[in-house]
Structure formats: C-alpha cells, structure tokens
Design a protein around this motif. Structure first.
Motif, PDB file in Angstrom:
ATOM      1  N   THR A 193       0.830  -1.205   0.000  1.00 26.35           N
ATOM      2  CA  THR A 193       0.000   0.000   0.000  1.00 26.35           C
ATOM      3  C   THR A 193       0.864   1.255   0.000  1.00 26.35           C
ATOM      4  O   THR A 193       0.579   2.224  -0.712  1.00 26.35           O
ATOM      5  N   LEU A 196       2.148   1.814  -3.418  1.00 21.36           N
ATOM      6  CA  LEU A 196       1.120   2.350  -4.304  1.00 21.36           C
ATOM      7  C   LEU A 196       0.896   3.839  -4.069  1.00 21.36           C
ATOM      8  O   LEU A 196       0.426   4.544  -4.969  1.00 21.36           O
ATOM      9  N   CYS A 239      -5.782  -1.061  -0.423  1.00 20.92           N
ATOM     10  CA  CYS A 239      -4.745  -1.403  -1.398  1.00 20.92           C
ATOM     11  C   CYS A 239      -5.353  -1.673  -2.775  1.00 20.92           C
ATOM     12  O   CYS A 239      -4.859  -1.181  -3.799  1.00 20.92           O
ATOM     13  N   GLU A 243      -4.944   0.283  -6.354  1.00 18.61           N
ATOM     14  CA  GLU A 243      -4.605  -0.415  -7.598  1.00 18.61           C
ATOM     15  C   GLU A 243      -5.607  -0.064  -8.695  1.00 18.61           C
ATOM     16  O   GLU A 243      -5.228   0.162  -9.854  1.00 18.61           O
ATOM     17  N   ARG A 246      -5.161   3.479 -10.252  1.00 22.07           N
ATOM     18  CA  ARG A 246      -4.032   3.675 -11.147  1.00 22.07           C
ATOM     19  C   ARG A 246      -4.034   2.696 -12.322  1.00 22.07           C
ATOM     20  O   ARG A 246      -3.144   2.747 -13.169  1.00 22.07           O
TER      21      ARG A 246
END
Length: 646
Positions: A193, A196, A239, A243, A246
């Motif tokens: 996370t 990210l 998380c 994801e 993006r």
C-alpha cells in the motif's frame, strides 16, 4: 479538499508547449526517486541553476529527487518489492507464531469468541454485536485442521472465566493460527500500500516495520479474536482501491489487448468488492475504508483521481460487497438451527428448533427481513452497553497508548509474573500522532477556502491552470515586496489556500525549484540566470506533484478521522485495540509526511533506519508482555512506563 498550487501571481506568460520544452531543457521531470541506485541527477542533484540554451549539456537526466516523485516500476523494481514483501511476511510469521499456543488458557476476549465457535459447532443460536464472517473463517479452518466437534454445554464451563485452562481436546490452536496468518499478512500488505502511494522503498519498509513491531497488533494477531482479520480486509480494500485508481482505462473495443485489459480490470473490480464486503461482514466499523475510498471514486476527487471511477464499476463493487455480506448471513443462519442463548434478541416470529418463545400464529420473516432485523438489533444492543470495564480507555488516549489492557496474568509463587499486557509501541504511536497532527493542521490551513472545491473544480482549475497557457495577471508592487502582505491583500477567493499550499512546497522542494516557484508566486525574487520558461515549467511540474502529495495526505487523514468517529462521543466502553484501523492510516500518513519533508535521500534513509531500529528495540523490550514470558517484580515495574500501564 482540492489542494493545488496555482500561479495567480506569476510574472511570466508562456504556453504549455513551451513550458514542457523548458522542463526538458531544465532537466525537470518525473523520475525514479529511489529505486535502489540512489542516484540524484538534474538540477536538484547538482544544486545548480539550469544553463542557458546555448551551453546546456546534451545528456540530461530527469529530476531524480522530487520529495514526492514516483518510482520506476520496471521488472527489477517489482522483483525487489516482491522479495522484500516475502521477507516481511517471514518476519511477521516469526513474531506471530512464536509461543502461539502458550499459555494454553482462556485469554481476555477468547472468553467470548471461543464460546461462539463452540455454539456454532453445537448449532445453537447465539447473538453477537458483530457480523459473523471472522468467526466463520475460524470455525471452518478449525473443522478442516484438527476438527471441531460439538460439545455439550456443561463441558464448556471452562469458558466461563478468563485464565481457565483449555481442555486438551478443545481445538483452540487452529483459530489462533488463523489470527496469526491474517496478522502476518498485514505487514507485506501495508508495504504494498505504501508503494502504491508512491513512497520510496526505504520509507515503505519503515511503515511496514511500524506494524511489524507494534505490540498491539502482535497480541491481537495471536489469539482467538477477530481484529487481525478486520485489519487485513480493511487494508486489502484500501490497497485494491489504489490499484484500481491507477489501473489503465479501457482501450477502445477491438484494439490489441483490449479484452485482456478489460478482464484484468473487471477482476480487480470484483476483488475490491469482495474486500469491501469482508470489511463490513466482520465489524460495522469496517465500513470506514469502503466509505472513504468509495466516496472518492464516485466523486472523482480532483485531489486524488484524474477521473471518476465509472459508475458501473462502483455499482459492481457495492453489489459484490452486499452479496458477500448476505452470503455470510445465510451460512450463519444455516449453522444455527437450534434454540440457544440468542433467542431473547429475536422476535417471536422466528422459528428455531426447541424454542419456547416462538409464536406459531405469527408468520415467520423471510431471509432479508431476518438480516435487517438482526442488524438493527445488533446496533441497538451495542448502544445499550452501559457496563464499565477496568481496562477501558477513551479515544483520545489511543494515539499515545496512554492506557493498557491486562489480557492475562499468572503470578505463580510471587517471585515471577507472566503477563500478556496490551500496549502500543511508543516510537510508532508518538511519530504517528505527530504526523496526524501536522497533516490535519496543514489541511486545515491549506483547505480553509476550498471546502466546496468539488462543486467548483472546473472553474477553479480553469482559473489556476488554463488549458492553453499559463498567462496570469502581473503582481502589484506592494504585493511583490512582502510575502506577508501578498497573503492578505488578494481578493480572489482561492488566493489564501493556493499560496499556503505553495508556501509548503516552496519550503519542501529542491532549491532551484523553490527559487522558480517562489518567483512564480510572488514569494521572492529569482536569479536572472533562471529562464522564464524554466520557472514556468518548474511551477507546472510542482503543481502536479503537489496535488498528488496533498491528495494522499487528505485521503489518509480522512481515513484516520472516519475510523475514529464511531468512538467519539459514545458512552459505551472502548479499548486500545479499536485504534488499529485508524493506526493503519496513521502509519501510512507518517511515511507520506516524512517523504515529503526530507529532501536528502541519505538523510531520509538514515531516519528510516533509525526509526526501524528504535521500534524493534522497544518491541524486544516488551516481548515478555507479548509472549507471557516470566518477569520478576522489579522487571515488571520497569516495563510500566506510563502511569496507566498498571
């Protein structure tokens, strides 16, 4: 808040095309901030101003050290991250599995949850104020590994008191192992996370180490409790949402690879929905993470996303989450057909085998009606709790772990004492509390005039960053002479927050960028050697990074606040372990703030290493309280650092 840096007082007027060209000539770009090599190139690394056009070098590396710059995500970087996540998982398993089944006695809330598992095995209806997913996971794991047969009620008397020994034939080992596995998985999940959120590897390791060496999480991950599962699924939901944000948009139908990309995105959407559904199927407070990320996805918050998540995808995420929750309740009802201790919490229309409360004259409610009735009663029952507890604490005590919880005590013959005592790692908690405080103050100052930024986003961006140029009106002489006067003299509604955010990044960005940005914003003079186009390019690049950086602060601060809200103003007792979901956001926020404030890579790495070592030392010192190791009375006294750690 839509937190951006504007150029409302810029002196130069250049087109976006020339600005991008100037950015290339000045060496200002987006590069790997720290992918392992630790190189620093461009104007920030050299500490020099951009050269004139005629004398610039042919080889120009992109700026390698924006404090918030993303890292290169090539195969090598992904392999390094995967190796680090495996190492973190192994370390977490070591701390969670060590002496997992010792002491073999009823510890704190195992008094409740071990009994719930036994009543599941007996098929006798019980009532709990929390949804049943975590309990069902432990039950099915126990049945699969070691077995969990029914036991008569009279044989469950050992669960009547904390500290009673567990019978040799009672499988408490597997449920504890389930908690340990979920608690261990939280550590690499937190590292992922952090990555990210575009944190460099050293900062991400520091954030993961904070969770690894937190005694609060370690103890909750070693018992027949549900908080490790709750934290894992809340972290997984965050998380997976990052994801999804993006992940590339769908390409036009028929283009090469479009079907594979669509399949991957829909799989990610479904996984996100499952994680969100698991959050709300363990505790109602698990709604915080799906709520915060879902609101950002629906609104397309300008401070975090470049576009809205399609409404269809949001609907699918919600539908999958609701279906999972309903499926969990269906299994729950199917496993409890007999009358039991929970009969008094249901209406008389419910028909259970052996129940004396059922009224056959009333029509039995359907499945959805049962789910609704039971969830409403769970909320009411939680609100009715008025009993006080010796180890309860207030929400404002949690960020500094001011109050501990005695989970287990064995005083033996008086010469040595074994405790399991729940406290937080003070290195982690103090740093996290400081990061949260600074972040909230920063957002309050910067976002003072942008509360309604979502409704005015297009107009605001058009006035700050025109589509075709960066032309802005000149600054008056009185404004340019004093930074203080310029903050109070402009009548534009967005001037104050824009300049505040600009001031933050003028302070925490490489020197040449600070100089260019200061000139753009009328906060100071710029050297004549810096070209107009380079200054405009620096301000443009800074704008984009600043928006993302402050967006992450806003997201994580919102997550921390929303996780704390259920405990503010309530009268029922609460405990330190309720802080774990909020602490997750606080640890990430500490990493983001450190990354944004420390410009020097060697200094940042030194700080991260120092904090990791310090948190590990504190964990080692308090290991006897985690693993119930014997301490003499003087040693026990030495561990009671705070007055309410009694």
């Amino acid at each position: 808040c839509g937190l951006v840096i504007g150029t409302s007082d810029a002196r130069a007027s250049v087109s976006m095309k020339s600005a991008s060209g100037a950015r290339r000539r000045a060496g200002i770009g987006v590069g790997a901030s720290d992918s392992g090599a630790g190189s620093e190139s461009g104007i920030a690394a050299r500490g020099k101003l951009p050269r004139k056009r005629g004398g610039e070098s042919k080889a120009r590396a992109p700026l390698a050290r924006f404090a918030w710059a993303p890292e290169d995500e090539g195969r090598r970087a992904a392999a390094i991250d995967a190796a680090l996540m495996c190492a973190l998982l192994v370390s977490a398993l070591g701390t969670r599995l060590f002496r997992l089944f010792s002491p073999p006695q009823v510890i704190f809330d195992e008094y409740h949850f071990a009994r719930f598992l036994a009543e599941y095995a007996n098929g006798e209806y019980f009532f709990d104020i929390h949804p049943p997913l975590a309990k069902l996971v432990m039950l099915f794991a126990a049945r699969a590994v070691g077995g969990f047969p029914p036991r008569p009620r009279e044989e469950l008397a050992f669960l009547d008191k904390i500290g009673n020994p567990m019978p040799a034939d009672f499988n408490f080992h597997t449920p504890r192992a389930v908690s340990a596995l979920f608690g261990s998985a939280c550590i690499p999940l937190l590292f992922r996370t952090a990555r990210l959120l575009r944190l460099p590897r050293d900062v991400a390791l520091m954030v993961a180490a904070f969770a690894l060496f937190d005694m609060n999480l370690a103890i909750e991950s070693r018992l027949v409790l549900t908080d490790a599962q709750l934290l894992f699924w809340c972290g997984a939901a965050l998380c997976l949402m990052l994801e999804l944000w993006r992940f590339p948009c769908f390409p036009p139908a028929g283009t090469r690879g479009s079907r594979a990309l669509q399949a991957q995105r829909w799989a990610l959407v479904a996984a996100t929905g499952l994680a969100c559904g698991a959050c709300i199927s363990i505790k109602f407070t698990g709604l915080a993470t799906p709520g915060v990320t879902g609101l950002a996805s629906l609104t397309g918050a300008s401070w975090l996303l470049r576009r809205r998540v399609p409404l269809l995808e949001c609907a699918v995420i919600g539908a999958v989450g609701v279906l999972l929750k309903l499926a969990v309740w269906a299994v729950h009802f199917a496993l409890l057909p007999k009358s039991g201790s929970g009969d008094v919490y249901m209406s008389r229309a419910w028909a259970l085998e052996g129940s004396t409360r059922h009224d056959p004259a009333l029509p039995e409610p359907g499945f959805l009606a049962k789910v609704l009735e039971l969830n409403v009663e769970m909320v009411r029952a939680s609100a009715r709790i008025s009993a006080r507890h010796a180890w309860e604490s207030k929400w404002y005590e949690w960020p500094l772990s001011l109050r501990g919880i005695l989970y287990f005590a064995d005083y033996g013959d008086g010469t040595q004492t074994k405790w399991i005592y729940l406290v937080g790692n003070l290195v982690v908690y103090m740093l996290t509390a400081a990061a949260v405080a600074v972040a909230l103050v920063t957002l309050a100052v910067v976002g003072a005039k942008l509360v309604s930024a979502h409704s005015r986003r297009k107009k605001f961006r058009a006035s700050i960053r025109p589509a075709k140029s960066l032309s802005v009106p000149p600054v008056s002489k009185s404004e340019s002479t004093s930074a203080g006067s310029s903050f109070g003299a402009d009548s534009a509604a967005t001037t104050l927050p824009v300049r505040c955010s600009a001031l933050w990044f003028v302070l925490f960005s490489p020197w040449p960028v600070r100089a260019a940005t200061a000139a753009e914003l009328g906060l100071g003079k710029i050297s004549a050697e810096v070209e107009e186009e380079a200054a405009a390019a620096a301000a443009t690049a800074l704008h984009e990074r600043a928006e993302e950086f402050l967006g992450h602060i806003a997201l994580l601060s919102s997550g921390w606040l929303v996780n704390m809200l259920p405990y503010i103003g309530i009268s029922r007792c609460a405990f330190l372990y309720h802080y774990l979901p909020g602490l997750w956001y606080g640890e990430l926020l500490a990493g983001v703030m450190l990354h944004g404030a420390v410009r020097s890579v060697p200094a940042r790495r030194a700080i991260c290493a120092t904090l990791i070592i310090a948190s590990a030392c504190v964990y080692a010192f308090f290991a006897p309280w985690v693993y119930a190791l014997p301490l003499t009375p003087p040693q026990l006294k030495a561990h009671q650092w705070l007055p309410r750690w009694d």
